[in-house]
Design a protein around this motif. Structure first.
Motif, PDB file in Angstrom:
ATOM      1  N   TRP A 208       0.844  -1.194   0.000  1.00 44.73           N
ATOM      2  CA  TRP A 208       0.000   0.000   0.000  1.00 44.73           C
ATOM      3  C   TRP A 208       0.884   1.250   0.000  1.00 44.73           C
ATOM      4  O   TRP A 208       1.536   1.561   0.996  1.00 44.73           O
ATOM      5  N   MET A 209       0.870   1.962  -1.128  1.00 51.08           N
ATOM      6  CA  MET A 209       1.726   3.140  -1.313  1.00 51.08           C
ATOM      7  C   MET A 209       0.981   4.407  -0.881  1.00 51.08           C
ATOM      8  O   MET A 209       0.445   5.159  -1.705  1.00 51.08           O
ATOM      9  N   PHE A 210       0.974   4.664   0.436  1.00 47.35           N
ATOM     10  CA  PHE A 210       0.334   5.881   0.935  1.00 47.35           C
ATOM     11  C   PHE A 210       1.110   7.128   0.517  1.00 47.35           C
ATOM     12  O   PHE A 210       0.572   8.229   0.546  1.00 47.35           O
ATOM     13  N   THR A 211       2.343   6.941   0.127  1.00 45.72           N
ATOM     14  CA  THR A 211       3.166   8.076  -0.309  1.00 45.72           C
ATOM     15  C   THR A 211       2.656   8.682  -1.611  1.00 45.72           C
ATOM     16  O   THR A 211       3.040   9.806  -1.961  1.00 45.72           O
ATOM     17  N   ASN A 212       1.804   7.951  -2.342  1.00 45.11           N
ATOM     18  CA  ASN A 212       1.237   8.504  -3.579  1.00 45.11           C
ATOM     19  C   ASN A 212       0.457   9.782  -3.289  1.00 45.11           C
ATOM     20  O   ASN A 212       0.504  10.746  -4.069  1.00 45.11           O
ATOM     21  N   TYR A 213      -0.263   9.787  -2.181  1.00 48.88           N
ATOM     22  CA  TYR A 213      -1.062  10.959  -1.830  1.00 48.88           C
ATOM     23  C   TYR A 213      -0.181  12.131  -1.424  1.00 48.88           C
ATOM     24  O   TYR A 213      -0.492  13.292  -1.714  1.00 48.88           O
ATOM     25  N   ALA A 214       0.922  11.833  -0.758  1.00 52.03           N
ATOM     26  CA  ALA A 214       1.865  12.898  -0.399  1.00 52.03           C
ATOM     27  C   ALA A 214       2.486  13.508  -1.648  1.00 52.03           C
ATOM     28  O   ALA A 214       2.648  14.739  -1.746  1.00 52.03           O
ATOM     29  N   ARG A 215       2.799  12.659  -2.624  1.00 57.39           N
ATOM     30  CA  ARG A 215       3.371  13.155  -3.884  1.00 57.39           C
ATOM     31  C   ARG A 215       2.366  14.012  -4.646  1.00 57.39           C
ATOM     32  O   ARG A 215       2.745  15.026  -5.264  1.00 57.39           O
ATOM     33  N   VAL A 216       1.105  13.630  -4.603  1.00 55.22           N
ATOM     34  CA  VAL A 216       0.073  14.411  -5.294  1.00 55.22           C
ATOM     35  C   VAL A 216      -0.005  15.822  -4.707  1.00 55.22           C
ATOM     36  O   VAL A 216      -0.081  16.814  -5.441  1.00 55.22           O
ATOM     37  N   PHE A 217       0.025  15.914  -3.388  1.00 58.12           N
ATOM     38  CA  PHE A 217      -0.024  17.222  -2.748  1.00 58.12           C
ATOM     39  C   PHE A 217       1.203  18.057  -3.079  1.00 58.12           C
ATOM     40  O   PHE A 217       1.107  19.256  -3.362  1.00 58.12           O
ATOM     41  N   GLU A 218       2.375  17.438  -3.059  1.00 58.86           N
ATOM     42  CA  GLU A 218       3.608  18.193  -3.269  1.00 58.86           C
ATOM     43  C   GLU A 218       3.828  18.555  -4.728  1.00 58.86           C
ATOM     44  O   GLU A 218       4.122  19.710  -5.054  1.00 58.86           O
ATOM     45  N   GLU A 219       3.690  17.578  -5.618  1.00 52.25           N
ATOM     46  CA  GLU A 219       4.010  17.796  -7.033  1.00 52.25           C
ATOM     47  C   GLU A 219       2.835  18.371  -7.821  1.00 52.25           C
ATOM     48  O   GLU A 219       3.046  19.032  -8.848  1.00 52.25           O
TER      49      GLU A 219
ATOM     50  N   THR B   1      -8.475  24.443 -10.966  1.00 49.20           N
ATOM     51  CA  THR B   1      -9.253  23.785  -9.922  1.00 49.20           C
ATOM     52  C   THR B   1      -8.755  22.353  -9.736  1.00 49.20           C
ATOM     53  O   THR B   1      -7.891  21.886 -10.476  1.00 49.20           O
ATOM     54  N   MET B   2      -9.314  21.642  -8.769  1.00 49.19           N
ATOM     55  CA  MET B   2      -8.848  20.285  -8.478  1.00 49.19           C
ATOM     56  C   MET B   2      -9.016  19.317  -9.647  1.00 49.19           C
ATOM     57  O   MET B   2      -8.121  18.520  -9.923  1.00 49.19           O
ATOM     58  N   PRO B   3     -10.155  19.321 -10.360  1.00 48.38           N
ATOM     59  CA  PRO B   3     -10.250  18.408 -11.511  1.00 48.38           C
ATOM     60  C   PRO B   3      -9.184  18.649 -12.567  1.00 48.38           C
ATOM     61  O   PRO B   3      -8.726  17.703 -13.214  1.00 48.38           O
ATOM     62  N   LEU B   4      -8.773  19.902 -12.745  1.00 47.18           N
ATOM     63  CA  LEU B   4      -7.750  20.213 -13.749  1.00 47.18           C
ATOM     64  C   LEU B   4      -6.349  19.812 -13.296  1.00 47.18           C
ATOM     65  O   LEU B   4      -5.447  19.669 -14.121  1.00 47.18           O
ATOM     66  N   SER B   5      -6.162  19.638 -11.994  1.00 47.24           N
ATOM     67  CA  SER B   5      -4.827  19.329 -11.480  1.00 47.24           C
ATOM     68  C   SER B   5      -4.330  17.960 -11.925  1.00 47.24           C
ATOM     69  O   SER B   5      -3.134  17.666 -11.799  1.00 47.24           O
ATOM     70  N   ILE B   6      -5.226  17.117 -12.455  1.00 47.04           N
ATOM     71  CA  ILE B   6      -4.776  15.792 -12.926  1.00 47.04           C
ATOM     72  C   ILE B   6      -3.833  15.924 -14.114  1.00 47.04           C
ATOM     73  O   ILE B   6      -3.051  15.014 -14.386  1.00 47.04           O
ATOM     74  N   TYR B   7      -3.870  17.066 -14.824  1.00 43.83           N
ATOM     75  CA  TYR B   7      -2.990  17.248 -15.975  1.00 43.83           C
ATOM     76  C   TYR B   7      -1.540  17.397 -15.556  1.00 43.83           C
ATOM     77  O   TYR B   7      -0.646  17.372 -16.410  1.00 43.83           O
ATOM     78  N   ASN B   8      -1.274  17.567 -14.251  1.00 45.58           N
ATOM     79  CA  ASN B   8       0.100  17.570 -13.775  1.00 45.58           C
ATOM     80  C   ASN B   8       0.728  16.187 -13.858  1.00 45.58           C
ATOM     81  O   ASN B   8       1.949  16.046 -13.814  1.00 45.58           O
ATOM     82  N   PHE B   9      -0.126  15.148 -13.966  1.00 43.59           N
ATOM     83  CA  PHE B   9       0.366  13.769 -14.017  1.00 43.59           C
ATOM     84  C   PHE B   9      -0.067  13.051 -15.293  1.00 43.59           C
ATOM     85  O   PHE B   9       0.237  11.873 -15.470  1.00 43.59           O
ATOM     86  N   TYR B  10      -0.792  13.741 -16.156  1.00 38.13           N
ATOM     87  CA  TYR B  10      -1.279  13.139 -17.392  1.00 38.13           C
ATOM     88  C   TYR B  10      -0.773  13.988 -18.546  1.00 38.13           C
ATOM     89  O   TYR B  10      -1.280  15.074 -18.824  1.00 38.13           O
ATOM     90  N   GLY B  11       0.259  13.502 -19.198  1.00 35.27           N
ATOM     91  CA  GLY B  11       0.849  14.248 -20.296  1.00 35.27           C
ATOM     92  C   GLY B  11       0.781  13.502 -21.604  1.00 35.27           C
ATOM     93  O   GLY B  11       0.219  12.410 -21.705  1.00 35.27           O
ATOM     94  N   LYS B  12       1.367  14.104 -22.620  1.00 36.54           N
ATOM     95  CA  LYS B  12       1.350  13.502 -23.953  1.00 36.54           C
ATOM     96  C   LYS B  12       2.226  12.271 -24.016  1.00 36.54           C
ATOM     97  O   LYS B  12       1.915  11.294 -24.713  1.00 36.54           O
ATOM     98  N   TYR B  13       3.333  12.288 -23.284  1.00 40.79           N
ATOM     99  CA  TYR B  13       4.301  11.196 -23.373  1.00 40.79           C
ATOM    100  C   TYR B  13       4.396  10.364 -22.088  1.00 40.79           C
ATOM    101  O   TYR B  13       5.028   9.315 -22.085  1.00 40.79           O
ATOM    102  N   SER B  14       3.810  10.817 -21.008  1.00 39.75           N
ATOM    103  CA  SER B  14       3.876  10.062 -19.755  1.00 39.75           C
ATOM    104  C   SER B  14       2.567  10.201 -18.989  1.00 39.75           C
ATOM    105  O   SER B  14       1.970  11.278 -18.969  1.00 39.75           O
ATOM    106  N   ARG B  15       2.150   9.100 -18.356  1.00 36.32           N
ATOM    107  CA  ARG B  15       0.914   9.090 -17.587  1.00 36.32           C
ATOM    108  C   ARG B  15       1.131   8.265 -16.324  1.00 36.32           C
ATOM    109  O   ARG B  15       1.300   7.041 -16.404  1.00 36.32           O
ATOM    110  N   GLU B  16       1.135   8.924 -15.194  1.00 40.29           N
ATOM    111  CA  GLU B  16       1.327   8.250 -13.914  1.00 40.29           C
ATOM    112  C   GLU B  16      -0.047   7.945 -13.328  1.00 40.29           C
ATOM    113  O   GLU B  16      -0.612   8.732 -12.567  1.00 40.29           O
TER     114      GLU B  16
END
Length: 276
Positions: free
Chosen positions: A54-65, A224-239
């Motif tokens: 269980w990678m709880f650090t994923n949520y910490a990364r979302v807040f920071e990055e 807004t929060m729904p738009l913040s997903i584009y910080n992790f969804y790009g043309k060449y990489s998708r986390e």
């Protein structure tokens, strides 16, 4: 006895179909929740399998990055102010429309009602906002959301206000109250159930929307929060694990609000629509 058995069988069938339909919603949600705790490689299977770790650090990364704290504040600001503007403007307009039984008032009500059917013209709205000098600002998004939800709000308010006896208005006028006094002192306390319904419905509509901010917010600092997903969804990489974590955090306020406010939604819709 035979009729009772047929009714019972029919109820079982309906419940079974509803259960199957609910799985169409529940299963993707579970995939999202489990995926938010997986590694970037493990999440690619998009399955219901529990994470190996269980990678709880994923949520910490979302807040920071992802700058989620700033996006959360932007969403609260946009949603809160647009909801207040919508409630005040729609309830005041509905009070006048419900009390004045004239052809002009009926025509104006139908004009508002058309807003439930007619879609927003994005290009035209962009041109208008650009002419007003608001394009790219949070102000433009707030005003657009407040106006987009006006038709639904006026529909609910008008139906409820028509059930309030006009005798209350007349007594207040005899006591020397003005139109504003009657609205704020007599009508406003009586429409609190509809206020709660409109506030919740507008909140959920604005909070979850991604189209308006995408077109009208040009600076990522105002996203807004729904738009913040584009910080992790790009043309060449998708986390996907971070995207899922972002989506869980974005959906959480709406889920909590609906969980505690669903009784107000049902009562307000019944009071505003059925009685009207």
């Amino acid at each position: 006895m035979g009729f009772t058995r047929k009714v019972a069988i029919r109820n079982y069938i309906v419940e079974g179909l509803l259960l199957l339909a609910s799985l169409l919603i529940i299963l993707p949600v579970l995939i999202m929740i489990f995926g938010s705790f997986k590694t970037s490689a493990e999440v690619l299977d998009f399955s219901l399998q529990l994470p190996e770790k269980w990678m709880f650090t994923n949520y910490a990364r979302v807040f920071e990055e992802g700058g989620l704290a700033r996006a959360f504040w932007n969403s609260v600001l946009i949603t809160g102010i647009s909801s207040v503007i919508n409630i005040v403007a729609s309830s005041a307009a509905s009070f006048i429309l419900a009390r004045r039984e004239t052809k002009f008032a009926n025509t104006l009500y139908m004009y508002f009602f058309m807003g439930l059917i007619a879609p927003m013209s994005t290009i035209t709205t962009i041109r208008i906002v650009q002419a007003l000098g608001f394009y790219g600002s949070i102000t433009s998004v707030i005003l657009i959301y407040a106006s987009l939800n006006t038709a639904f709000s006026v529909f609910l308010y008008s139906g409820f206000i028509k059930t309030i006896p006009k005798a209350l208005d007349e007594v207040a006028f005899l006591e020397g109250a003005s139109v504003f006094g009657v609205f704020f002192r007599i009508v406003t306390p009586l429409i609190l159930p509809v206020n709660a319904t409109v506030a919740i419905m507008v909140f959920m509509s604005v909070w979850n929307d991604i189209t308006i901010p995408l077109y009208f917010l040009t600076d990522s600092s105002t996203w807004t929060m729904p738009l913040s997903i584009y910080n992790f969804y790009g043309k060449y990489s998708r986390e996907w694990n971070l995207i899922f974590a972002n989506l869980v955090l974005t959906s959480l306020p709406v889920f909590i609000l609906y969980l505690f406010g669903q009784k107000y939604i049902v009562s307000g819709l019944t009071a505003g629509a059925v009685k009207g």
